[in-house]
Structure formats: structure tokens, C-alpha cells
Design a protein around this motif. Sequence first.
Motif, mmCIF file in Angstrom:
data_model
loop_
_atom_site.group_PDB
_atom_site.id
_atom_site.type_symbol
_atom_site.label_atom_id
_atom_site.label_comp_id
_atom_site.label_asym_id
_atom_site.label_seq_id
_atom_site.Cartn_x
_atom_site.Cartn_y
_atom_site.Cartn_z
ATOM 1 N N CYS A 74 0.831 -1.207 0.000
ATOM 2 C CA CYS A 74 0.000 0.000 0.000
ATOM 3 C C CYS A 74 0.860 1.249 0.000
ATOM 4 O O CYS A 74 2.075 1.199 0.231
ATOM 5 N N ASP A 174 2.988 2.209 -7.953
ATOM 6 C CA ASP A 174 2.375 0.889 -8.110
ATOM 7 C C ASP A 174 3.258 -0.018 -8.961
ATOM 8 O O ASP A 174 3.436 -1.207 -8.661
ATOM 9 N N GLY A 180 -0.031 -2.179 -5.779
ATOM 10 C CA GLY A 180 -1.313 -2.725 -6.196
ATOM 11 C C GLY A 180 -2.485 -1.764 -6.203
ATOM 12 O O GLY A 180 -3.640 -2.197 -6.153
ATOM 13 N N GLY A 181 -2.243 -0.468 -6.234
ATOM 14 C CA GLY A 181 -3.351 0.493 -6.260
ATOM 15 C C GLY A 181 -4.045 0.685 -4.936
ATOM 16 O O GLY A 181 -5.147 1.245 -4.885
ATOM 17 N N ASN A 182 -3.421 0.269 -3.826
ATOM 18 C CA ASN A 182 -4.004 0.425 -2.491
ATOM 19 C C ASN A 182 -3.489 1.714 -1.863
ATOM 20 O O ASN A 182 -2.307 1.825 -1.539
ATOM 21 N N GLY A 209 -10.451 2.817 -6.832
ATOM 22 C CA GLY A 209 -9.417 2.036 -7.479
ATOM 23 C C GLY A 209 -9.974 0.897 -8.300
ATOM 24 O O GLY A 209 -11.191 0.639 -8.299
ATOM 25 N N SER A 213 -8.421 -3.690 -5.345
ATOM 26 C CA SER A 213 -7.635 -2.706 -4.587
ATOM 27 C C SER A 213 -8.570 -1.936 -3.666
ATOM 28 O O SER A 213 -9.789 -2.061 -3.742
#
Length: 559
Positions: A74, A174, A180-182, A209, A213
Amino acid sequence: MTEQQEPQAPADDALQAPDSSGVAQEAGDELTNAERAILAAAQAATTATTELTMAANPLRDPRDRRLPRVAGPCVLVLFGVTGDLAKRKLLPAIYDLGNRGLLPPGFSLVGFARRDWAHEDFAQVTYEAVKEHARTPFREEVWKQLSEGIHFCPGEFGDDGAFDVLAMMLREIDETRGTGGNYAFYLSVPPKFFPLVIEQLKRTNLAKGPDGSWRRVVIEKPFGHDLKSAQELNAITSAVFPESSVFRIDHYLGKETVQNILALRFANTLYEPIWNRGYVDHVQITMAEDIGIGGRAGYYDGIGAARDVIQNHLLQLLALVAMEDPTSFDADALRREKEKVLRAVKLPADLATGTARGQYVRGWQGGEPVVGYLEEQGISSDSATETYAAVKLEVANRRWAGVPFYLRTGKRLSRRMTEVAIVFQRAPHLPFSKDDTEILGHNALVIRVQPDEGITVRFGSKVPGTAMEVRDVNMDFAYGESFMESSPEAYERLLLDVLIGDPPLFPHQREVELSWNILDPIEEFWASQGQPEGYASGSWGPASADAMLARDGRAWRRL
């Protein structure tokens, strides 16, 4: 708040059951099928016993089997990185989480502020904050891994171009860090900027997202300045983020001793049977500060002690003390019980005698002369903002009917102390002479939130000697002496909960609105009463606060 200590094993270290698999592997083919079956059965029985023991703990989150609660990949985007909160609390807490092994290797931190900084400049600011304020010892290898993920985006909240750059930066992170788009967006900014930042996150599609995510927003108190503004803020936030993605931070709920209220009540049969109107005389909840407003004039003036502390910290403590036992310790179950309490809170019939407010004047603090509130830099000479607030409340339900809850908070008081005191009724009959119990007070259970975290039980005991003289004594439990590890700072726990997505310690919007329902009539009444009563710096507040309890035949605890 927590002093530096020697490094200890993390509190979340895994509790491992005895493992016989290594024995089986070592024995190899020498084991018969029957022996292998016996070993497998023994291992299964041991594991089942361990799981049963853990499951029996009512305070254990069912998702937490003593395994470390480690955040997944994240990015934490921190708006307001130049503020005091970020430097003293947030940046050190991030390092402490990393030092305890609770952040993933690819964790990244992005600072956003109106500064002409490069990534290296923000990394240096973070380094200095960590060195000065981190709770855990500094380790070069931890810092090296953390610093590799530190980035900075310069800009203002109304600058579309800056947020476009931020969106592009996060996409690059990312790809290079595997996050991961978190994203978690922490708004450590004045409340007036909340709508602007949230709208920018919506415009740049950062609030939503791709599948798989998550996106979360973290909002610091105050959650509005009255019920109407709290509802308006919620409308703006909920239009962009679902309620499950909104984390309202009240850092008091992250303190170990506040969480221990639940453990004390619901893990022990000793206290819960007497935790009601049949045995409790009254409850006192105090947050006293020995400092003035410092450099917070721009924030504090017009807000005051009641909005700053009572509406959030103290009413949350009241709810935890007064709530019924929840069906579980997940977020929804806890919130339901707290909301029931807040709905049942009754204001005093006469706000003039059931509340008190004050404003500190010149006096002495720690042997040094200090100025009054109206003489502080940035404060208007006719300001009616209170620096002390006290209120008497009741919880109108079967458990607490008739039991007063006295809440007080103030600045420039005699000492710094936050505590919850459950004061019990006197024994219905004392088979002693009046002289024997002349200095015997009420039994009390005192939960010390800060600075000396722990619990004190006050009860009557015979004084050594030939006479039957009974006086109060204290039995004390101190966190620092009973547990051989350093307690995490509140922001450590809360930041980790945000990154994991664990919401029990974060107030729900309904709790916020119920709290304002309690405070708004008091604030409206005070607004019609002119200037607050003066009290000397270094004292315990205005005379009207003492009179409020004296009318009930009670007195504030000496701290």
C-alpha cells in the motif's frame, strides 16, 4: 508520551504451538505408518487445543490468532506533512511500525505540501522526526528500507496540476513498488480544507481504485464544530468514499489503557456485577492539561475546551464505561452499544448549575509565571472561548439511572492527567464508631489513561495499631511494571488499523452526530452567558466547577 525503552519482542509476535513435523522429518523412513499417524494426531490435538484457548478469549479478534497483523502492499499519502502532528506523531509512528516488522517491504509514503521540496528533502524531514520522536530504537537497515519508498509531491490543495502529478506519481509507485493500487489518504490538515482535498481525489479518480484494490480516507478531529457542520462534512465525504472507507481518528481510542476498559469490564467477573447503579455512586472522567494553547491560537480560539475534548475524547470514554457488553468485538457490535449509550445521555435540567466553563488568567506553572489566555499571542482581548469545561450528565437506562457522570477538561491546570474514576457507594452499614472511620472515603476504581498508565483500586484498610482505625489505601497496577514491553503509541495502532482496514477503534458518523446532539445545547447556552469565569493558571479550574459537585454533596478527586 511513552519513554524510550530497550528493544523488546513485538507484542504481536506469533505464538507458535509445539511442532512435531520436524521430528517426523528427522526420523524419515524409520517411522512406521502407525507412528506417523500417532504423531499427526498429537500435532492436530495440540493445534486444536491452542486454537480453542485463543478462541475462548472474548477480547481476541477472530481474525487474529496471535499472528502479526502486517499491512499488505500500500501507499500512505499524507496531506499536511509540515504540521506538528505529522512530525511528532505520524512520521515516527510509521517508522515504529516498520521497525516492528508490521509494514510490507514495498510500503511507500507520499508527502503532499506547499513546499518546494524534492523527494530527498522530505526524506530528511522524516529522518529528523524519526530520530527525535520515534518510540523504538533507530536501526539503519529499517530506515534504509523505509526511505526507499518516500516520495514528495509539492502543491496546494486547489492546484489541479499538483493533484494530476500526484495521480501519476502513485501509478508509478504501483509499478515500481508493487503497491497494487491500495492508497490511504491521511488528511492532517485544517477542517476547512477537507472538502477541497476530497473533491480533488474524486476529480483525479484517486478515490476509486480498480477491482481488488482499496482506497481509504483518514480524517482528524474535529469532525465539524456542531451537528450541522458535521452532517455537511459527512455529506461531502460520503459522496466520494463509502462509509466503510472513512476512518475518523480519535487518537484516544488507540491508547492501550482506553482499550483496557473493555478488558477490565468484560474479561473479569470481579467488576461487572457491581458496574451499575446499585453500587456506583458516580463517575468522574477528567482530562487535565498543564500547558496553555501554545502556538494553536488559530485553531483553538472559537473552538474551546468542550468542542476540542468533551465532544470526542470524553464522550467516547463515557460510552465505553457505560455501554452494555457487545455480542462481539467487531466494529458494528461495538458501535451499536456505544450509540445506545450516547442516545440515552441526558443533560442537566439547569445548565447554569449543571455545567461550568472557565478561562485561565495569569498565574504560576511549574514555578514559572505564565500569561492568561487573553494575553496569548493571536488571541483577541475580548475572546469568550473557554479553556476549561465541565458538565454533569446522566445515562437514562436501567443500568445507570440516577448515577451522575461528571466530565471535565481544562488547560493550565495543576498537572497533566487523564483518568476515569468509578466511585462506589458507601457501605450501607459500618459496624465501627464514627471516629474509627473519620477519614474513610468512597471505594474507587481509577483507570489512568495518561501519563502513568494503569489502574488503581482504593479501599478501606485497618491502620496498624491497637485501635480499630480504618482509612483509604491504594492497590496499584502499572503497565510499565507488569508488562515487560513498551506499549505502542496510539497512532501506531490506528495507522496500522487503517492500512489493514480494521475499523473497531474509529467513531462512526452516527456516534459523531449523537455527540454533537449532546454538546450543541450546552454551547448555545454558554454563548448567551458572556465571558467565561476566570481561574488562575496552575489551579484546578473555576469555582463554579467545584460548586457543581458540592450541590450534590460530592467533590472532584484530588489528582
